[in-house]
Scaffold this active site. Structure first.
Site, PDB file in Angstrom:
ATOM      1  N   HIS A   1      11.949  33.016  -6.260  1.00 15.61           N
ATOM      2  CA  HIS A   1      12.655  32.647  -7.446  1.00 15.61           C
ATOM      3  C   HIS A   1      13.868  31.640  -6.902  1.00 15.61           C
ATOM      4  O   HIS A   1      13.360  30.873  -7.908  1.00 15.61           O
ATOM      5  CB  HIS A   1      13.604  33.856  -7.280  1.00 15.61           C
TER       6      HIS A   1
ATOM      7  N   SER B   1      -2.975  -9.233   4.997  1.00 12.76           N
ATOM      8  CA  SER B   1      -1.653 -10.817   4.846  1.00 12.76           C
ATOM      9  C   SER B   1      -1.032 -10.090   5.906  1.00 12.76           C
ATOM     10  O   SER B   1      -1.018 -11.804   6.814  1.00 12.76           O
ATOM     11  CB  SER B   1      -1.357 -10.982   3.998  1.00 12.76           C
ATOM     12  N   ASN B   2      -0.471  -9.061   6.602  1.00 11.81           N
ATOM     13  CA  ASN B   2       0.268  -9.768   7.671  1.00 11.81           C
ATOM     14  C   ASN B   2      -0.063  -9.335   8.529  1.00 11.81           C
ATOM     15  O   ASN B   2       0.224 -10.891   9.985  1.00 11.81           O
ATOM     16  CB  ASN B   2       0.680  -7.567   7.798  1.00 11.81           C
TER      17      ASN B   2
ATOM     18  N   CYS C   1      -4.355  -5.939   0.429  1.00 12.45           N
ATOM     19  CA  CYS C   1      -3.492  -5.376   1.022  1.00 12.45           C
ATOM     20  C   CYS C   1      -2.071  -5.872   0.722  1.00 12.45           C
ATOM     21  O   CYS C   1      -1.899  -5.624   2.044  1.00 12.45           O
ATOM     22  CB  CYS C   1      -3.891  -3.880   1.533  1.00 12.45           C
TER      23      CYS C   1
END
Length: 798
Positions: A412, A695-696, A744
């Site tokens: 509820h 990319s990191n 990414c």
């Protein structure tokens, strides 16, 4: 005289003004959906004309109207007195003889020679607003047996038109009290007290995602779910693959189900659920599937999302639908815009539970034990209580959030919170014990399916985004980076071209938490404490490996379902040894390394004896998602693959375990995050379907920078010429080899010039974190427009 009673067989949906929405729906289902396999218990309904006849014969209309005229409509100080007086008028009135006879005859026709137990439920309707909903405002009575008891129950239903909450509801919605009639449905009783019951939605109730059916289940009568007295089981079924006859159950969450409601000689009581029942699922896969199919049939028939109640009879063993109504929250929402909430920081979590909604709010906690405490609640405070019922509805107008000990996502408190657009956290178990009355707290439902109550006020950032007119890039796919299955349905509503990176590690950490090798070698674990913990978490599994496969596959399947049929690329596990060691039982299986970032990670693990058996479990999970569950939109990606030979070995293992590249359109990508991936790109392209630039790691390994080191952090730069040269070279080689290449990372959204660079060099896709997606789309579109007016870029030479 108008008809006083109508059998369900003579009722259709068009009869709402005559018998109320609840009864009209039951008649409609019995008449038109039996051919679809739906079972609805038979019954009959008293009519609106019968109620008005009852009032007329007892000369109650003017007296009730005078009573309601005395209601304090400013502060409602006399609401309880007015309601009690109105109910007393009805309960002390007589049942007209011809109405009593009509009810008695209908009951005898329903029960036959031996009186049967029936459910007696109120169903209100407004004569000038036939589609008005009064759900939860009036009373129901279960397991009523015999003519006299039935007549009394009908009169009690009539009286419930004047419960305090019903009066306040009509006042709030500006309904004329004397134009609302109370009809009563009388239905064969399903003996769920001897079996189980629950609630279903033909959409995901938090996000409004429409391609799933949510089913909740508990032992005994379903009132415990509605009142929030128990945390039920939850099952999520994906509609498209269900209709393809695939294994479509994408989530199973076991509730505590500590109590069950049954009948005794005086009505209904709650008793402790036997431990054996608490620890197992209520429904079998076949029962879950059948209920989901019924939900789809309801939705198709009514042409709108539905919520429904079901019950299983413990005597005949069959499942029945006992109620169905249109879902009213997400059906009214306009697509194309969303408000997102984010905490500026995370504080000290006091309790957690089921997150209802996606908002966050701070305020004073007010511990409330019952509606009688209404005067203690000030406007703008947060209700903290054990559980709620419809009697609480007037209090919710003053609150900004709700926290309950019990209940699931269909309780509820959850339903009312959604209707009112406020956050709620249900099923905290001990919220009332750990949260202090008057304490300043923050209720956060913006972190996924789990909600948190934090100590103190935390700054909350909100942003309303209108993406209804947003155009997607024409040539470059804008994809998402996703980790958490709990957020997948909400994220799928954003404009996107799929998932370019699904991080498997989050699912392993949050939804499994156990090192896969510790599951494989559970019997011989040396760490006795870890062994006991694993036994406790996996007690339903004789083969502990299946626990890993099922949990991982359900997490992946949930994300795959959210974005289906768009591409979802799953990166196989990429923990470092120090991270794996943090999993339960992990220390026994992980070597100590001086530099885990450059050590035993990615592809190197998959064929090594220390991890290969665990990698095979990862493959089994992907195979289950694709082959058994039908999510052929799932692709795989191999991280940190240092050499061609590593790639070949990994692909051979995958093929041996049912994941052969190219078979059944199965694609395998490789991360381009090591300079060797780029320098040898032609060779990698010969064995993989494409590249995803990380990319990191690529920046780290190109510049020789430990990205976790604060000392050299200022030198970390994705736009360094050396990094850009490698990226442009990869894109050139990928295009030449005819394979796809994506990226990414955060940079294309934070740095517009980086997006311009990628688009200019022909990247196929860019994947963004959710908070960066919309800005990223704009950056890509701007870059594409610039590209149309510029000559092709010259290659960047090494």
């Amino acid at each position: 005289m108008n008809m006083l009673v109508k059998p369900f067989s003579a009722i259709r949906l068009t009869d709402v003004p005559e018998v109320g929405g609840k009864n009209a729906s039951l008649g409609e289902m019995r008449s038109n959906l039996a051919s679809k396999g739906l079972r609805v218990p038979d019954g009959f309904s008293t009519t609106a004309a019968a109620f008005r006849y009852f009032l007329a014969e007892n000369k109650l209309s003017d007296r009730l109207e005078n009573l309601l005229r005395s209601l304090d409509r400013k502060d409602y100080t006399n609401l309880a007195d007015v309601g009690a007086a109105a109910r007393s008028l009805i309960l002390n009135s007589f049942m007209p003889a011809d109405l009593a006879k009509a009810i008695t005859v209908a009951y005898h026709q329903l029960s036959g020679a031996t009186p049967i137990g029936v459910a007696v439920r109120s169903s209100a309707t407004a004569e000038d607003l036939p589609d008005a909903s009064f759900a939860g405002q009036h009373e129901s009575y279960l397991h009523i047996q015999g003519t006299q008891a039935l007549l009394e129950a009908v009169k009690k239903c009539y009286a419930s038109l004047f419960t305090d909450r019903a009066i306040k509801y009509r006042e709030d919605h500006h309904f004329d009290h004397h134009k609302v009639a109370l009809c009563v449905g009388v239905q064969q009783m399903v003996r769920a007290d001897l079996a189980c019951s629950g609630v279903g939605f033909t959409l995901e109730p938090e996000s409004g995602f429409r391609e799933v059916v949510l089913i909740t289940a508990t032992w005994g009568l379903g009132e415990n779910i509605v009142q929030g007295l128990v945390s039920p089981d939850e099952y999520l079924v994906f509609k498209p693959t269900l209709q393809q006859n695939k294994q479509a159950i994408i989530q199973r969450n076991k509730g505590s189900k500590k109590e069950m409601m049954i009948y005794d000689d005086h009505g209904t009581i709650n008793v402790p659920t036997p431990v054996e029942k608490q620890q197992r699922y209520v429904l079998s896969d076949s029962e879950i599937t059948a209920l989901a199919q019924w939900g789809i049939a309801l939705e198709q028939h009514y042409q709108c999302p539905m919520d429904f109640e079901w019950a299983k009879d413990g005597i005949d063993g069959k499942i029945y639908l006992i109620q169905a109504r249109p879902e009213t929250i997400h059906s009214r929402k306009l697509p194309g815009n969303a408000t997102t909430f984010r905490l500026s920081a995370k504080g000290n979590a006091i309790v957690s539970g089921n997150a209802i909604g996606t908002q966050a709010v701070s305020g004073i906690a007010r511990l409330i034990t019952s509606p009688a405490d209404a005067a203690r609640l000030n406007k703008g405070e947060i209700i903290v209580t054990a559980n709620t019922s419809p009697d609480w509805d007037p209090l919710f107008k003053k609150a900004v959030a709700i926290v309950t000990n019990g209940g699931g996502r269909t309780s509820h408190a959850a339903i009312v919170a959604r209707e009112m657009g406020m956050p709620a956290i249900t099923g905290t178990i001990n919220g009332t014990a750990l949260i202090q009355d008057g304490q300043l707290i923050t209720v956060s439902c913006c972190e996924g399916k789990t909600g948190y109550v934090y100590d103190g006020a935390i700054s909350i950032e909100s942003k309303t985004i209108d993406f209804s007119e947003m155009k997607m890039p024409e040539h470059t796919n804008a994809m998402l980076i996703v980790s958490d299955p709990e957020q997948a349905f909400q994220l799928s509503l954003l404009p996107n071209n799929g998932v370019g990176l699904l991080r498997m590690e989050f699912i392993i950490t949050r939804h499994i938490g156990i090192h896969p090798m510790a599951l494989i070698h559970h019997a011989v674990l040396k760490d006795a404490q870890a062994k006991r913990a694993i036994e406790n978490q996996t007690k339903d599994y004789t083969d502990k490996s299946k626990f890993f496969i099922e949990r991982l596959s359900e997490g992946i399947a949930t994300i795959a379902a959210a974005f289906y049929p768009k591409e979802v690329i799953v990166r196989m596990s990429d923990f470092k040894t120090n991270e794996y060691a943090q999993l339960l039982g992990g220390k026994e299986f992980e070597p100590l390394e001086e530099n885990p970032m450059l050590g035993f990670r990615g592809a190197s693990r998959y064929y090594h004896p220390l991890y290969q058996p665990a990698f095979e479990l990862e493959c089994a999970a992907i195979r289950r998602v694709r082959n058994n569950m039908g999510f052929t939109n799932v692709k795989a990606m191999i991280p940190f693959c240092r050499t061609m030979q590593e790639g070949i070995q990994v692909l051979e293992i995958m093929a041996c375990h049912g994941l052969k590249r190219g078979e059944h359109d199965f694609e395998v990508y490789v991360m381009a995050e090591i300079p060797s991936n780029i320098l040898q790109a032609e060779k990698f392209a010969s064995i993989f379907d494409g590249f995803s630039i990380g990319s990191n790691d690529l920046t780290q390994l190109t510049l020789g920078i430990d990205r976790d080191s604060q000392l050299v952090a200022p030198l970390f730069n994705e736009e360094d010429p050396a990094v850009l040269q490698l990226i442009s070279l990869l894109l050139e080689k990928a295009k030449k080899c005819g394979v796809k290449a994506g990226l990414c990372g955060q940079a294309p959204s934070d740095i517009p010039s980086f997006a311009t660079f990628l688009v200019a060099h022909g990247i196929n896709s860019i994947s963004f974190n959710p908070d960066a997606l919309l800005q990223g789309i704009e950056n890509i579109r701007t870059a594409e427009q610039q590209q149309e007016t510029r000559p092709a870029p010259l290659p960047v030479l090494l």
